[in-house]
Motif scaffolding. Structure first.
Motif, PDB file in Angstrom:
ATOM      1  N   ILE A  62       0.835  -1.201   0.000  1.00 15.04           N
ATOM      2  CA  ILE A  62       0.000   0.000   0.000  1.00 15.04           C
ATOM      3  C   ILE A  62       0.870   1.251   0.000  1.00 15.04           C
ATOM      4  O   ILE A  62       0.607   2.223  -0.722  1.00 15.04           O
ATOM      5  CB  ILE A  62      -0.953  -0.001   1.214  1.00 15.04           C
ATOM      6  N   LYS A  63       1.925   1.211   0.796  1.00 13.21           N
ATOM      7  CA  LYS A  63       2.827   2.369   0.870  1.00 13.21           C
ATOM      8  C   LYS A  63       3.474   2.647  -0.479  1.00 13.21           C
ATOM      9  O   LYS A  63       3.570   3.802  -0.915  1.00 13.21           O
ATOM     10  CB  LYS A  63       3.888   2.124   1.936  1.00 13.21           C
ATOM     11  N   ASP A  64       3.921   1.580  -1.146  1.00 16.06           N
ATOM     12  CA  ASP A  64       4.560   1.756  -2.461  1.00 16.06           C
ATOM     13  C   ASP A  64       3.559   2.208  -3.522  1.00 16.06           C
ATOM     14  O   ASP A  64       3.875   3.054  -4.366  1.00 16.06           O
ATOM     15  CB  ASP A  64       5.217   0.443  -2.905  1.00 16.06           C
ATOM     16  N   ASP A  65       2.342   1.663  -3.472  1.00 16.02           N
ATOM     17  CA  ASP A  65       1.354   1.941  -4.514  1.00 16.02           C
ATOM     18  C   ASP A  65       0.722   3.318  -4.347  1.00 16.02           C
ATOM     19  O   ASP A  65       0.565   4.067  -5.322  1.00 16.02           O
ATOM     20  CB  ASP A  65       0.278   0.852  -4.495  1.00 16.02           C
ATOM     21  N   LEU A  66       0.346   3.663  -3.122  1.00 17.83           N
ATOM     22  CA  LEU A  66      -0.346   4.934  -2.885  1.00 17.83           C
ATOM     23  C   LEU A  66       0.589   6.070  -2.495  1.00 17.83           C
ATOM     24  O   LEU A  66       0.135   7.214  -2.329  1.00 17.83           O
ATOM     25  CB  LEU A  66      -1.413   4.747  -1.793  1.00 17.83           C
ATOM     26  N   LYS A  67       1.891   5.768  -2.338  1.00 16.54           N
ATOM     27  CA  LYS A  67       2.901   6.788  -2.014  1.00 16.54           C
ATOM     28  C   LYS A  67       2.548   7.561  -0.742  1.00 16.54           C
ATOM     29  O   LYS A  67       2.445   8.793  -0.731  1.00 16.54           O
ATOM     30  CB  LYS A  67       3.069   7.776  -3.172  1.00 16.54           C
ATOM     31  N   ILE A  68       2.341   6.824   0.343  1.00 14.91           N
ATOM     32  CA  ILE A  68       1.968   7.455   1.608  1.00 14.91           C
ATOM     33  C   ILE A  68       3.118   7.360   2.598  1.00 14.91           C
ATOM     34  O   ILE A  68       4.053   6.564   2.432  1.00 14.91           O
ATOM     35  CB  ILE A  68       0.688   6.817   2.201  1.00 14.91           C
ATOM     36  N   SER A  69       3.054   8.155   3.662  1.00 13.63           N
ATOM     37  CA  SER A  69       4.137   8.251   4.645  1.00 13.63           C
ATOM     38  C   SER A  69       3.995   7.199   5.735  1.00 13.63           C
ATOM     39  O   SER A  69       2.973   6.510   5.834  1.00 13.63           O
ATOM     40  CB  SER A  69       4.130   9.640   5.279  1.00 13.63           C
ATOM     41  N   ASP A  70       5.027   7.104   6.585  1.00 16.00           N
ATOM     42  CA  ASP A  70       4.980   6.189   7.725  1.00 16.00           C
ATOM     43  C   ASP A  70       3.866   6.558   8.693  1.00 16.00           C
ATOM     44  O   ASP A  70       3.233   5.681   9.301  1.00 16.00           O
ATOM     45  CB  ASP A  70       6.328   6.185   8.465  1.00 16.00           C
ATOM     46  N   ILE A  71       3.622   7.846   8.870  1.00 14.87           N
ATOM     47  CA  ILE A  71       2.546   8.290   9.760  1.00 14.87           C
ATOM     48  C   ILE A  71       1.205   7.802   9.226  1.00 14.87           C
ATOM     49  O   ILE A  71       0.350   7.301   9.992  1.00 14.87           O
ATOM     50  CB  ILE A  71       2.538   9.823   9.898  1.00 14.87           C
ATOM     51  N   GLN A  72       0.988   7.917   7.934  1.00 18.16           N
ATOM     52  CA  GLN A  72      -0.258   7.440   7.337  1.00 18.16           C
ATOM     53  C   GLN A  72      -0.383   5.918   7.440  1.00 18.16           C
ATOM     54  O   GLN A  72      -1.481   5.390   7.633  1.00 18.16           O
ATOM     55  CB  GLN A  72      -0.336   7.884   5.872  1.00 18.16           C
ATOM     56  N   ILE A  73       0.742   5.221   7.338  1.00 19.09           N
ATOM     57  CA  ILE A  73       0.736   3.764   7.509  1.00 19.09           C
ATOM     58  C   ILE A  73       0.344   3.394   8.932  1.00 19.09           C
ATOM     59  O   ILE A  73      -0.463   2.474   9.169  1.00 19.09           O
ATOM     60  CB  ILE A  73       2.118   3.182   7.151  1.00 19.09           C
ATOM     61  N   ASN A 123      -7.966   5.061  -3.575  1.00 18.76           N
ATOM     62  CA  ASN A 123      -7.012   5.991  -2.971  1.00 18.76           C
ATOM     63  C   ASN A 123      -7.044   5.830  -1.448  1.00 18.76           C
ATOM     64  O   ASN A 123      -7.816   5.025  -0.901  1.00 18.76           O
ATOM     65  CB  ASN A 123      -7.321   7.442  -3.364  1.00 18.76           C
ATOM     66  N   TYR A 124      -6.221   6.605  -0.771  1.00 19.90           N
ATOM     67  CA  TYR A 124      -6.087   6.475   0.687  1.00 19.90           C
ATOM     68  C   TYR A 124      -7.391   6.815   1.405  1.00 19.90           C
ATOM     69  O   TYR A 124      -7.788   6.126   2.357  1.00 19.90           O
ATOM     70  CB  TYR A 124      -4.965   7.399   1.174  1.00 19.90           C
ATOM     71  N   ALA A 125      -8.092   7.843   0.974  1.00 17.32           N
ATOM     72  CA  ALA A 125      -9.344   8.238   1.624  1.00 17.32           C
ATOM     73  C   ALA A 125     -10.401   7.146   1.486  1.00 17.32           C
ATOM     74  O   ALA A 125     -11.114   6.821   2.453  1.00 17.32           O
ATOM     75  CB  ALA A 125      -9.855   9.550   1.030  1.00 17.32           C
ATOM     76  N   PHE A 126     -10.509   6.563   0.308  1.00 16.98           N
ATOM     77  CA  PHE A 126     -11.461   5.471   0.068  1.00 16.98           C
ATOM     78  C   PHE A 126     -11.109   4.278   0.959  1.00 16.98           C
ATOM     79  O   PHE A 126     -11.998   3.644   1.551  1.00 16.98           O
ATOM     80  CB  PHE A 126     -11.399   5.083  -1.413  1.00 16.98           C
ATOM     81  N   LEU A 127      -9.822   3.995   1.064  1.00 17.79           N
ATOM     82  CA  LEU A 127      -9.373   2.879   1.902  1.00 17.79           C
ATOM     83  C   LEU A 127      -9.743   3.108   3.365  1.00 17.79           C
ATOM     84  O   LEU A 127     -10.143   2.178   4.075  1.00 17.79           O
ATOM     85  CB  LEU A 127      -7.863   2.706   1.750  1.00 17.79           C
ATOM     86  N   MET A 128      -9.640   4.343   3.826  1.00 18.33           N
ATOM     87  CA  MET A 128      -9.987   4.661   5.212  1.00 18.33           C
ATOM     88  C   MET A 128     -11.482   4.495   5.466  1.00 18.33           C
ATOM     89  O   MET A 128     -11.893   4.114   6.573  1.00 18.33           O
ATOM     90  CB  MET A 128      -9.550   6.087   5.550  1.00 18.33           C
ATOM     91  N   VAL A 129     -12.299   4.757   4.464  1.00 22.33           N
ATOM     92  CA  VAL A 129     -13.741   4.520   4.608  1.00 22.33           C
ATOM     93  C   VAL A 129     -14.009   3.031   4.794  1.00 22.33           C
ATOM     94  O   VAL A 129     -14.805   2.616   5.653  1.00 22.33           O
ATOM     95  CB  VAL A 129     -14.510   5.055   3.382  1.00 22.33           C
ATOM     96  N   GLY A 130     -13.324   2.200   3.990  1.00 22.38           N
ATOM     97  CA  GLY A 130     -13.460   0.754   4.145  1.00 22.38           C
ATOM     98  C   GLY A 130     -12.999   0.282   5.509  1.00 22.38           C
ATOM     99  O   GLY A 130     -13.626  -0.600   6.123  1.00 22.38           O
ATOM    100  N   ARG A 131     -11.909   0.876   6.021  1.00 22.54           N
ATOM    101  CA  ARG A 131     -11.420   0.525   7.369  1.00 22.54           C
ATOM    102  C   ARG A 131     -12.444   0.893   8.433  1.00 22.54           C
ATOM    103  O   ARG A 131     -12.610   0.176   9.422  1.00 22.54           O
ATOM    104  CB  ARG A 131     -10.104   1.243   7.668  1.00 22.54           C
ATOM    105  N   PHE A 132     -13.136   2.012   8.228  1.00 25.05           N
ATOM    106  CA  PHE A 132     -14.143   2.447   9.191  1.00 25.05           C
ATOM    107  C   PHE A 132     -15.281   1.432   9.280  1.00 25.05           C
ATOM    108  O   PHE A 132     -15.681   1.015  10.379  1.00 25.05           O
ATOM    109  CB  PHE A 132     -14.690   3.819   8.780  1.00 25.05           C
ATOM    110  N   VAL A 133     -15.796   1.022   8.131  1.00 25.83           N
ATOM    111  CA  VAL A 133     -16.911   0.068   8.118  1.00 25.83           C
ATOM    112  C   VAL A 133     -16.470  -1.279   8.674  1.00 25.83           C
ATOM    113  O   VAL A 133     -17.159  -1.884   9.521  1.00 25.83           O
ATOM    114  CB  VAL A 133     -17.468  -0.096   6.689  1.00 25.83           C
ATOM    115  N   ALA A 134     -15.307  -1.758   8.229  1.00 21.61           N
ATOM    116  CA  ALA A 134     -14.802  -3.042   8.734  1.00 21.61           C
ATOM    117  C   ALA A 134     -14.550  -2.987  10.237  1.00 21.61           C
ATOM    118  O   ALA A 134     -14.776  -3.965  10.955  1.00 21.61           O
ATOM    119  CB  ALA A 134     -13.519  -3.423   8.000  1.00 21.61           C
TER     120      ALA A 134
END
Length: 533
Positions: A62-73, A123-134
């Motif tokens: 996810i980090k490599d694909d979405l180019k997010i930081s360690d904090i976001q991870i 994207n990261y925001a969409f993924l966070m929505v899925g995390r919320f529901v799960a």
């Protein structure tokens, strides 16, 4: 011999203490129906385990694909535990309204939706929505499965059956690790989405098997459905006599007169949770206050040991320990999952044999040693400018030892213990408070681990966890009484004084006194028996 001594005492009129020898009772076989129901209910914890395990590997891609930081991870990995607070609290009230069984079904449906959303995230925001529901689904599952299992299990095997929850958490973690390894061969943008989306499959399967399960007999009694409760108890008890005793105890705990039978359909219902929070938090009795402290404390300290840091960030820890190959890191992570699963299976067979306290105290003692030694090994590696083979070997060994010690006692204990100690009227909401504490603490630990080891070194992080484990050992020693062999309705009497009045073995050589008991009664354990002698 006992009868002759009793008659002599009756003639002499002198109160004397006598010893009555009983043959050791035969250990009842596991009730197959209760075992099947508990197995199906606790399988819902696979959802939590799979999410934890699969995220440990998926976050790399996810980090490599979405180019997010360690904090976001960190946030991505741990936020599901905070989201699950909503599910944990909601599940307590939901289970009182619609029943334990249908609440399990709700958990599956919500997690299924969350897994699908995560699998199709763009994207990261969409993924966070899925995390919320799960996360809400995970919270529902974590709260309701132990409650249902504890309420449907006979006392003789309740520890074993309730500990199956943690078995399936670990099995789910192992499945997640294996999923990481298998789907890591796919293209980066596709692999992590498949890893997360596959979690929808067990949710669908479990949703169908839940429909076969009976409702909790304790919930049925609280609804006035005494006939239905009796039928379930007849199937899930070790004997007809035990079923009758369990039903009488549940009715007494629910405030239902004993003379009401299954022919009585109008029973005052107390099951919708009115006034429960006031009784739990605002004006608790000494016993309830002690129970709440024990429940919240055992869940808090379980997660403060750093177990989720190890499970979620195993690849990073192995990298710090000297394993640099991505393939080897994932294989080593599978070894962590395998170790956890094997040792949790050992724990399930020990809860009803040696008790909760010995397992918890010995488990935490082992965790203190392994965490401190792991911290030492990682510090040596961190301070050296070349590879030190013995330190690498020591660190990997201690990491596996830590998860082994954790799994054999501290892993399953919070679920087993907190699901059995609350009075019936407070059980759903009380257990949800414990699980909410568990998820909140887990979220904080998992969302701060990378920042923590960057701030105080990775060795320092594990020294800190070892210190917390030491404090937890002292807490458990002074606060937790033994609950093995007690009925759920008998638990409240163990709490309230903090003087460790733990039940003694009452199977053999029980002393009774027949001098001061009225009407020829004698004291037998905690029961008075008429007409002895």
């Amino acid at each position: 011999m006992a009868d002759r001594e009793a008659k002599t005492n009756a003639i002499s009129g002198q109160p004397q203490k006598i010893t009555v020898d009983f043959d050791p009772p035969k250990k009842p076989k596991i009730n197959k129906y209760a075992f099947t129901c508990a197995l199906l209910a606790t399988m819902t914890s696979v959802l939590l385990g799979y999410d934890i395990g699969v995220m440990s590997g998926a976050m790399i891609y996810i980090k490599d694909d979405l180019k997010i930081s360690d904090i976001q991870i960190e946030i991505l990995a741990g936020i599901i535990n905070l989201y699950s607070l909503i599910g944990s609290f909601a599940a307590g009230r939901t289970s009182d309204w619609i029943g334990r069984r249908y609440t399990i079904l709700v958990a599956q449906a919500i997690f299924f939706a969350g897994a699908i959303l995560m699998g199709f995230s763009t994207n990261y925001a969409f993924l966070m929505v899925g995390r919320f529901v799960a996360g809400i689904g995970v919270g529902y599952a974590c709260m309701i499965a132990p409650v249902y299992t504890a309420e449907i299990s006979p006392a003789s095997t309740r520890g074993f059956l309730t500990s199956l929850f943690e078995v399936f958490v670990n099995f789910g973690i192992l499945l997640g690790y294996v999923s990481n390894y298998v789907f890591s061969k796919l293209p980066t943008h596709l692999g992590w989405r498949v890893m997360l989306g596959v979690g929808a499959v067990p949710a669908v399967i479990l949703a169908f098997v839940v429909l076969w399960m009976p409702e909790s007999p304790r919930w049925l009694v609280m609804q006035g459905r005494l006939g239905d409760a009796k039928r379930v108890l007849d199937k899930t008890s070790d004997s007809v006599e035990e079923a009758q005793i369990r039903l009488a105890d549940i009715k007494e705990a629910a405030g239902i007169p004993e003379n009401l039978t299954d022919d009585v359909v109008q029973v005052t219902k107390h099951s919708h949770g009115e006034g429960v929070w006031k009784e739990l938090i605002v004006h608790p009795t000494p016993s309830v206050r002690h129970i709440l402290i024990a429940c919240v404390g055992i869940h808090f300290f379980q997660q403060c040991s750093g177990i989720d840091s190890v499970v979620l960030y195993s690849p990073r820890i192995f990298e710090k320990a000297g394993i640099t190959s991505a393939n080897n890191k994932l294989l080593a992570t599978v070894a962590v999952g395998f170790t956890k699963t094997m040792f949790i299976l050992v724990a399930t067979f020990l809860f009803d044999k040696i008790g909760r306290r010995p397992l918890i105290l010995s488990s935490v003692a082992g965790m203190i040693f392994s965490l401190a030694t792991l911290g030492f090994g990682l510090t040596v590696i961190d301070q050296s400018d070349h590879k030190i083979t013995w330190a690498v070997g020591l660190s990997i060994t201690m990491l596996l030892a830590f998860v082994a010690f954790f799994s054999i006692g501290m892993g399953p204990s919070p679920v087993v213990y907190s699901s059995e100690i609350f009075p019936l009227r407070l059980r759903a909401q009380g257990t949800s408070m414990g699980m909410a504490t568990n998820r909140l603490t887990s979220g904080v630990i998992s969302m701060t681990f990378i920042s923590l080891y960057k701030g105080i070194t990775i060795g320092g992080a594990f020294f800190l966890y070892a210190g917390v484990a030491l404090v937890s050992w002292v807490f458990f020693y002074y606060v937790l009484p033994e609950t093995r062999g007690r009925t759920l309705e008998d638990m409240e009497g163990l709490f309230g004084n903090f003087k460790w009045n733990f039940p003694k073995n009452r199977n053999n050589n029980k002393e009774v006194s027949n001098g001061n008991e009225p009407n020829g009664q004698v004291q037998l354990g905690s029961k008075k028996v008429k007409g002895f002698g």
